[in-house]
Design a protein around this motif. Structure first.
Motif, mmCIF file in Angstrom:
data_model
loop_
_atom_site.group_PDB
_atom_site.id
_atom_site.type_symbol
_atom_site.label_atom_id
_atom_site.label_comp_id
_atom_site.label_asym_id
_atom_site.label_seq_id
_atom_site.Cartn_x
_atom_site.Cartn_y
_atom_site.Cartn_z
ATOM 1 N N ASN A 184 0.737 -1.033 -0.015
ATOM 2 C CA ASN A 184 0.041 -0.019 0.031
ATOM 3 C C ASN A 184 0.793 1.275 0.168
ATOM 4 N N LEU A 185 1.898 1.251 -0.712
ATOM 5 C CA LEU A 185 2.877 2.465 -0.902
ATOM 6 C C LEU A 185 2.001 3.475 -1.585
ATOM 7 N N ASP A 186 2.035 4.928 -1.083
ATOM 8 C CA ASP A 186 1.278 6.070 -1.891
ATOM 9 C C ASP A 186 1.703 6.337 -3.484
ATOM 10 N N PRO A 187 1.116 6.289 -4.204
ATOM 11 C CA PRO A 187 1.289 5.988 -5.734
ATOM 12 C C PRO A 187 2.100 7.486 -5.606
ATOM 13 N N LYS A 188 1.475 8.605 -5.055
ATOM 14 C CA LYS A 188 2.118 10.140 -5.215
ATOM 15 C C LYS A 188 3.715 9.908 -4.899
ATOM 16 N N TRP A 189 3.925 9.185 -3.667
ATOM 17 C CA TRP A 189 5.217 9.026 -3.283
ATOM 18 C C TRP A 189 6.159 8.281 -4.514
ATOM 19 N N ILE A 190 5.463 7.394 -4.984
ATOM 20 C CA ILE A 190 6.346 6.528 -5.923
ATOM 21 C C ILE A 190 6.539 7.622 -7.200
ATOM 22 N N GLU A 191 5.483 8.225 -7.557
ATOM 23 C CA GLU A 191 5.668 9.320 -8.666
ATOM 24 C C GLU A 191 6.707 10.316 -8.477
ATOM 25 N N ASN A 192 6.960 10.512 -7.117
ATOM 26 C CA ASN A 192 8.060 11.649 -7.134
ATOM 27 C C ASN A 192 9.472 11.227 -7.034
ATOM 28 N N LEU A 193 9.534 9.809 -7.012
ATOM 29 C CA LEU A 193 11.000 9.246 -7.144
ATOM 30 C C LEU A 193 11.354 9.613 -8.578
ATOM 31 N N GLN A 194 12.769 9.685 -8.649
ATOM 32 C CA GLN A 194 13.536 10.062 -9.502
ATOM 33 C C GLN A 194 14.591 9.040 -10.108
ATOM 34 N N VAL A 195 14.719 8.949 -11.428
ATOM 35 C CA VAL A 195 15.959 8.215 -11.913
ATOM 36 C C VAL A 195 16.859 8.984 -12.335
ATOM 37 N N ARG A 196 17.918 8.951 -11.550
ATOM 38 C CA ARG A 196 19.121 9.847 -12.018
ATOM 39 C C ARG A 196 20.449 9.357 -11.857
ATOM 40 N N ASP A 197 21.550 10.144 -12.528
ATOM 41 C CA ASP A 197 22.806 9.543 -12.453
ATOM 42 C C ASP A 197 23.512 9.938 -10.783
ATOM 43 N N PRO A 198 23.903 8.780 -10.366
ATOM 44 C CA PRO A 198 24.488 9.090 -8.778
ATOM 45 C C PRO A 198 25.439 9.967 -8.696
ATOM 46 N N LEU A 199 26.057 10.317 -9.809
ATOM 47 C CA LEU A 199 27.383 11.172 -9.900
ATOM 48 C C LEU A 199 26.781 12.747 -9.570
ATOM 49 N N GLU A 200 25.487 12.930 -10.143
ATOM 50 C CA GLU A 200 25.133 14.061 -9.676
ATOM 51 C C GLU A 200 24.674 14.431 -8.107
ATOM 52 N N GLY A 201 24.535 13.147 -7.488
ATOM 53 C CA GLY A 201 24.508 13.443 -5.843
ATOM 54 C C GLY A 201 25.987 13.745 -5.346
ATOM 55 N N ILE A 202 26.887 13.124 -5.813
ATOM 56 C CA ILE A 202 28.414 13.619 -5.482
ATOM 57 C C ILE A 202 28.449 14.892 -5.702
ATOM 58 N N GLU A 203 28.201 15.581 -6.981
ATOM 59 C CA GLU A 203 28.365 17.103 -7.262
ATOM 60 C C GLU A 203 27.587 17.744 -6.415
ATOM 61 N N ALA A 204 26.354 17.395 -6.087
ATOM 62 C CA ALA A 204 25.535 18.185 -5.132
ATOM 63 C C ALA A 204 26.239 18.226 -3.703
ATOM 64 N N ALA A 205 26.865 16.998 -3.428
ATOM 65 C CA ALA A 205 27.424 17.030 -1.981
ATOM 66 C C ALA A 205 28.758 18.168 -1.957
ATOM 67 N N ASP A 206 29.398 17.928 -3.172
ATOM 68 C CA ASP A 206 30.634 18.902 -3.071
ATOM 69 C C ASP A 206 30.147 20.258 -3.113
ATOM 70 N N VAL A 207 29.068 20.717 -3.569
ATOM 71 C CA VAL A 207 28.719 22.078 -3.527
ATOM 72 C C VAL A 207 28.307 22.413 -2.013
ATOM 73 N N GLN A 208 27.526 21.534 -1.331
ATOM 74 C CA GLN A 208 27.119 21.633 0.070
ATOM 75 C C GLN A 208 28.277 21.694 1.064
ATOM 76 N N ILE A 209 29.506 20.793 0.648
ATOM 77 C CA ILE A 209 30.511 20.982 1.472
ATOM 78 C C ILE A 209 31.454 22.132 1.355
ATOM 79 N N LYS A 210 31.708 22.750 0.160
ATOM 80 C CA LYS A 210 32.375 23.775 -0.282
ATOM 81 C C LYS A 210 31.402 25.119 0.741
#
Length: 115
Positions: free
Chosen positions: A67-93
């Motif tokens: 019974n997972l919320d379909p809206k929650w599933i719709e909000n999931l994104q399929v992305r390149d994990p390297l984008e996460g590394i880049e975002a983390a680098d910006v936050q760390i800076k």
């Protein structure tokens, strides 16, 4: 028990609308996301909590839920994990920049004080 009349047992499912027939099942929606991620060789990103999942981790974690919320599933994104590394680098800076400003403020403060 206690002189009260016995209530007939009513299964919980009788009180819940027929969720499965009202739309696609959670597992079907999860498989769509996982298959899309696998086909593109990407990962699954949950933006609300900023969490990254490999497709295998995600399937293992959520395949057993019905019974997972379909809206929650719709909000999931399929992305390149390297984008996460880049975002983390910006936050760390940003954090390191604020830390340097605070350190300089502390040094300047104590330089101006006569002990």
């Amino acid at each position: 028990m206690g002189g009260r009349p016995e209530k007939p047992h009513k299964p919980l499912l009788g009180y819940i609308p027929n969720y499965i027939e009202s739309g696609p099942r959670s597992i079907d929606l999860i498989r769509i996301v996982v298959n899309k991620a696998n086909a593109k060789r990407l990962w699954i990103f949950e933006p609300k909590v900023k969490r990254w999942w490999t497709p295998e981790e995600f399937m293992s974690q959520y395949e057993r839920f019905e019974n997972l919320d379909p809206k929650w599933i719709e909000n999931l994104q399929v992305r390149d994990p390297l984008e996460g590394i880049e975002a983390a680098d910006v936050q760390i800076k940003s954090i390191l920049d604020r830390k340097a400003i605070l350190i300089q403020k502390i040094v300047d403060y104590w330089k101006g004080k006569k002990c």
